[in-house]
Write a protein that holds these residues in place. Structure first.
Motif, PDB file in Angstrom:
ATOM      1  N   ASP A  13     -52.804  80.769 -34.153  1.00  0.00           N
ATOM      2  CA  ASP A  13     -52.597  82.136 -33.672  1.00  0.00           C
ATOM      3  C   ASP A  13     -52.746  82.164 -32.155  1.00  0.00           C
ATOM      4  N   ILE A  14     -51.833  81.513 -31.475  1.00  0.00           N
ATOM      5  CA  ILE A  14     -51.850  81.424 -30.020  1.00  0.00           C
ATOM      6  C   ILE A  14     -50.469  81.807 -29.504  1.00  0.00           C
ATOM      7  N   ALA A  15     -50.427  82.727 -28.538  1.00  0.00           N
ATOM      8  CA  ALA A  15     -49.163  83.141 -27.940  1.00  0.00           C
ATOM      9  C   ALA A  15     -49.383  83.442 -26.468  1.00  0.00           C
ATOM     10  N   TYR A  16     -48.469  82.991 -25.626  1.00  0.00           N
ATOM     11  CA  TYR A  16     -48.526  83.343 -24.211  1.00  0.00           C
ATOM     12  C   TYR A  16     -48.130  84.808 -24.076  1.00  0.00           C
ATOM     13  N   PRO A  17     -48.974  85.665 -23.460  1.00  0.00           N
ATOM     14  CA  PRO A  17     -48.626  87.092 -23.334  1.00  0.00           C
ATOM     15  C   PRO A  17     -47.500  87.292 -22.330  1.00  0.00           C
ATOM     16  N   LEU A  18     -46.437  87.934 -22.767  1.00  0.00           N
ATOM     17  CA  LEU A  18     -45.244  88.108 -21.948  1.00  0.00           C
ATOM     18  C   LEU A  18     -45.258  89.463 -21.247  1.00  0.00           C
ATOM     19  N   ASP A  19     -44.706  89.489 -20.045  1.00  0.00           N
ATOM     20  CA  ASP A  19     -44.573  90.726 -19.271  1.00  0.00           C
ATOM     21  C   ASP A  19     -43.113  91.152 -19.308  1.00  0.00           C
ATOM     22  N   VAL A  20     -42.770  91.936 -20.327  1.00  0.00           N
ATOM     23  CA  VAL A  20     -41.378  92.346 -20.532  1.00  0.00           C
ATOM     24  C   VAL A  20     -41.337  93.830 -20.888  1.00  0.00           C
ATOM     25  N   PRO A  21     -40.192  94.503 -20.692  1.00  0.00           N
ATOM     26  CA  PRO A  21     -40.085  95.930 -21.030  1.00  0.00           C
ATOM     27  C   PRO A  21     -40.381  96.191 -22.496  1.00  0.00           C
ATOM     28  N   ALA A  22     -41.048  97.282 -22.775  1.00  0.00           N
ATOM     29  CA  ALA A  22     -41.478  97.602 -24.132  1.00  0.00           C
ATOM     30  C   ALA A  22     -40.315  97.689 -25.101  1.00  0.00           C
ATOM     31  N   GLU A  23     -39.171  98.192 -24.625  1.00  0.00           N
ATOM     32  CA  GLU A  23     -38.042  98.382 -25.538  1.00  0.00           C
ATOM     33  C   GLU A  23     -37.418  97.071 -25.987  1.00  0.00           C
ATOM     34  N   ARG A  24     -37.743  95.966 -25.319  1.00  0.00           N
ATOM     35  CA  ARG A  24     -37.211  94.661 -25.726  1.00  0.00           C
ATOM     36  C   ARG A  24     -38.308  93.709 -26.167  1.00  0.00           C
ATOM     37  N   ALA A  25     -39.491  94.227 -26.375  1.00  0.00           N
ATOM     38  CA  ALA A  25     -40.644  93.382 -26.679  1.00  0.00           C
ATOM     39  C   ALA A  25     -40.915  93.301 -28.171  1.00  0.00           C
ATOM     40  N   PHE A  26     -41.496  92.181 -28.595  1.00  0.00           N
ATOM     41  CA  PHE A  26     -42.082  92.030 -29.925  1.00  0.00           C
ATOM     42  C   PHE A  26     -43.600  91.956 -29.743  1.00  0.00           C
ATOM     43  N   VAL A  27     -44.314  92.751 -30.515  1.00  0.00           N
ATOM     44  CA  VAL A  27     -45.763  92.814 -30.399  1.00  0.00           C
ATOM     45  C   VAL A  27     -46.380  92.225 -31.656  1.00  0.00           C
ATOM     46  N   SER A  28     -47.334  91.314 -31.485  1.00  0.00           N
ATOM     47  CA  SER A  28     -47.962  90.668 -32.622  1.00  0.00           C
ATOM     48  C   SER A  28     -48.933  91.616 -33.308  1.00  0.00           C
ATOM     49  N   SER A  29     -49.428  91.202 -34.475  1.00  0.00           N
ATOM     50  CA  SER A  29     -50.399  92.026 -35.204  1.00  0.00           C
ATOM     51  C   SER A  29     -51.701  92.174 -34.431  1.00  0.00           C
ATOM     52  N   GLU A  30     -51.935  91.266 -33.476  1.00  0.00           N
ATOM     53  CA  GLU A  30     -53.134  91.367 -32.640  1.00  0.00           C
ATOM     54  C   GLU A  30     -52.889  92.196 -31.384  1.00  0.00           C
ATOM     55  N   GLY A  31     -51.689  92.768 -31.249  1.00  0.00           N
ATOM     56  CA  GLY A  31     -51.378  93.602 -30.100  1.00  0.00           C
ATOM     57  C   GLY A  31     -50.896  92.850 -28.874  1.00  0.00           C
ATOM     58  N   VAL A  32     -50.567  91.568 -29.026  1.00  0.00           N
ATOM     59  CA  VAL A  32     -50.084  90.762 -27.911  1.00  0.00           C
ATOM     60  C   VAL A  32     -48.557  90.818 -27.866  1.00  0.00           C
ATOM     61  N   VAL A  33     -47.996  91.019 -26.677  1.00  0.00           N
ATOM     62  CA  VAL A  33     -46.540  90.939 -26.514  1.00  0.00           C
ATOM     63  C   VAL A  33     -46.171  89.454 -26.555  1.00  0.00           C
ATOM     64  N   HIS A  34     -45.676  89.015 -27.691  1.00  0.00           N
ATOM     65  CA  HIS A  34     -45.419  87.586 -27.910  1.00  0.00           C
ATOM     66  C   HIS A  34     -43.949  87.270 -28.083  1.00  0.00           C
ATOM     67  N   GLY A  35     -43.072  88.237 -27.847  1.00  0.00           N
ATOM     68  CA  GLY A  35     -41.654  87.990 -28.003  1.00  0.00           C
ATOM     69  C   GLY A  35     -40.828  88.938 -27.176  1.00  0.00           C
ATOM     70  N   VAL A  36     -39.588  88.516 -26.894  1.00  0.00           N
ATOM     71  CA  VAL A  36     -38.664  89.339 -26.119  1.00  0.00           C
ATOM     72  C   VAL A  36     -37.248  89.056 -26.598  1.00  0.00           C
ATOM     73  N   ARG A  37     -36.419  90.074 -26.567  1.00  0.00           N
ATOM     74  CA  ARG A  37     -34.999  89.915 -26.886  1.00  0.00           C
ATOM     75  C   ARG A  37     -34.175  90.305 -25.672  1.00  0.00           C
ATOM     76  N   ASN A  38     -32.968  89.770 -25.571  1.00  0.00           N
ATOM     77  CA  ASN A  38     -32.078  90.214 -24.506  1.00  0.00           C
ATOM     78  C   ASN A  38     -31.499  91.580 -24.871  1.00  0.00           C
ATOM     79  N   ALA A  39     -30.737  92.155 -23.972  1.00  0.00           N
ATOM     80  CA  ALA A  39     -30.238  93.517 -24.188  1.00  0.00           C
ATOM     81  C   ALA A  39     -29.365  93.598 -25.431  1.00  0.00           C
ATOM     82  N   ALA A  40     -28.613  92.550 -25.718  1.00  0.00           N
ATOM     83  CA  ALA A  40     -27.724  92.549 -26.888  1.00  0.00           C
ATOM     84  C   ALA A  40     -28.458  92.210 -28.174  1.00  0.00           C
TER      85      ALA A  40
END
Length: 488
Positions: free
Chosen positions: A360-387
């Motif tokens: 359960d380790i993820a680098y916290p990402l600094d990305v816009p909320a509308e393109r972010a994936f948030v883990s169950s622990e509240g960490v922003v651990h994913g991002v998608r492009n606009a498409a």
């Protein structure tokens, strides 16, 4: 063993290395475990492991050629090269790193596993099925072992092998083998029953191939480029845990190697390969990847497919091109250098030097909320492009978030309402075949919606539903069912 601070070196290996790669291994040995991940470090590491793997490939080829000269062409041949059934990482240290290259000597796909590790079983069965479809016979074989098998366990794993279209299995090695004894063992008679059932349903499947819209890149370059036991184990944990999560959700997928991906073509938003064609491509631990693989993955995301990167971010190609800035730009996120990612992991934990159960380790990402994936622990651990066609998860082990995401990206034409059934859809020409099995220690009960039909199942352990122009037929030895609705 699995020591990652020791390497093979001999006059023969050094000569093979120079013959294959055009420079001296002796002069570059220090780069194997020297700090850093520059193109020079990565090149000598990949060339070293490639040399060992090619040595095994050549040994296999010579053995097969000798056997054919002695015994003729009408025998199945190939030497066992994936011997770490527990999903451990010792194969890397033995030089067996590229299973798909070694598979080219085989007449059937071959893996092994142990029945006390369900995640490993799921992984090795799917890998065997993927490798098998690339061999002349199209067959998949899986060796398996267990110290104390039960009737229930043999029954379940035989069903699971049927589901995955694995053609052969064995867990008896002799009167004093390392698992169980035969024919006096208490499971022997029941195993024969399971084997006959397994063979019958494989015969009914015929030449049908699975309908899989998802491919997972089965790489060795990313692991060997980093060249540490910790990241080899983390990568294996992701691959194996993802296999278990998807198999248990009946989400079909194949494993695809770099050559299969590099030679793929993109047509109508699908990735067409020698193994199958896919809507989604998962790229785990792609810190190092071949240039052609990088180019195809980006083109696929741009032309209607979906590409998901997981783990250490792409940093450099095998050929030495830096891709970190381009990767960040494609996702409209700040660049995440590989060294920065690795330093963060080192700062928050000490990775085990073996395959962990979960990470359960993820680098916290600094990305816009509308393109972010948030883990169950509240960490922003994913991002998608606009498409939404390119996705990156910074977690070392993202197997828990993938099933729901893949369900939305590659929805199936089959719907099963049940917690006691696993299923897989096959196709043979215009004929569709839906295979259903009971989960472990359960009997089937639930509702299946398939091609306009609704089939209510009240009991059973295995059934094959075949759809032709004439309608739907059901083959089973113990299934109780009612077809409650149809397209007509």
């Amino acid at each position: 063993g699995v020591r990652w601070d020791a390497y093979y070196y001999s006059a023969g290996i050094a000569a093979a290395f120079e013959r294959l790669h055009g420079y001296s291994l002796r002069e570059s040995l220090y780069l194997l475990d020297a700090p850093g991940h520059t193109p020079a470090h990565i090149k000598v590491r990949l060339d070293y492991y490639h040399t060992l793997n090619e040595g095994i490939f050549q040994a296999q080829a010579q053995l097969v050629a000798k056997a054919r000269a002695l015994f003729g062409q009408d025998i199945l041949l190939g030497t066992h090269h994936t011997w770490v059934g527990e999903g451990d990482i010792a194969d890397y240290r033995a030089g067996a790193v590229d299973y798909f290259r070694l598979n080219q000597n085989m007449d059937a796909g071959y893996t092994d596993n142990c029945w006390w590790d369900d995640a490993s079983v799921c992984y090795t069965l799917v890998l065997a099925a993927s490798l098998g479809r690339l061999t002349p016979s199209g067959s998949a074989e899986c060796n398996n072992y267990h110290w104390k098998p039960t009737h229930a366990l043999i029954d379940y794993y035989a069903r699971l092998m049927t589901l995955m279209r694995v053609n052969w299995f064995n867990c008896w090695y002799g009167e004093d083998g390392d698992t169980v004894l035969y024919p006096a063992h208490y499971t022997w008679d029941h195993t024969n029953v399971c084997t006959r059932r397994h063979r019958r349903f494989l015969t009914l499947l015929g030449d049908a191939v699975p309908v899989a819209d998802i491919a997972i890149w089965h790489s060795w370059e990313g692991v060997c480029g980093l060249n540490t036991a910790e990241y080899a184990g983390a990568h294996k944990a992701f691959i194996i845990n993802t296999a278990e999560a998807l198999v248990h959700r009946s989400i079909a997928f194949d494993y695809l190697d770099s050559d299969g991906l590099a030679t793929a073509r993109i047509e109508n938003g699908r990735l067409h390969t020698s193994l199958g064609n896919y809507r989604v491509l998962i790229m785990p631990y792609a810190a190092v990847l071949p240039r052609a693989v990088w180019q195809v993955s980006q083109a696929f995301a741009a032309q209607g497919g979906t590409v998901i990167f997981v783990g250490p971010p792409p940093a450099v190609t095998v050929e030495g091109d830096g891709v970190g800035a381009e990767f960040a730009a494609l996702l409209a996120m700040p660049e995440l250098p590989l060294q920065q990612y690795l330093a963060y992991v080192d700062a928050v934990c000490t990775l085990p030097q073996h395959r962990p159960a979960h990470l359960d380790i993820a680098y916290p990402l600094d990305v816009p909320a509308e393109r972010a994936f948030v883990s169950s622990e509240g960490v922003v651990h994913g991002v998608r492009n606009a498409a939404g066609s390119l996705i990156y998860f910074s977690a070392l082990e993202a197997s828990r978030v993938l099933p729901d995401l893949l369900d939305s990206l590659a929805p199936s034409s089959v719907t099963v309402y049940s917690d006691s059934m696993l299923w897989r859809l096959y196709r043979e020409g215009d004929v569709q075949k839906l295979l259903l099995i009971a989960t472990r220690n359960r009997r089937m009960r639930g509702l299946v919606r398939f091609a306009g039909y609704a089939i209510e199942i009240s009991d059973g352990t295995l059934a094959l539903l075949t759809l032709t122009d004439e309608g739907l037929t059901v083959d089973s030895e113990d299934c109780r069912y009612t077809i409650t609705a149809s397209a007509q």
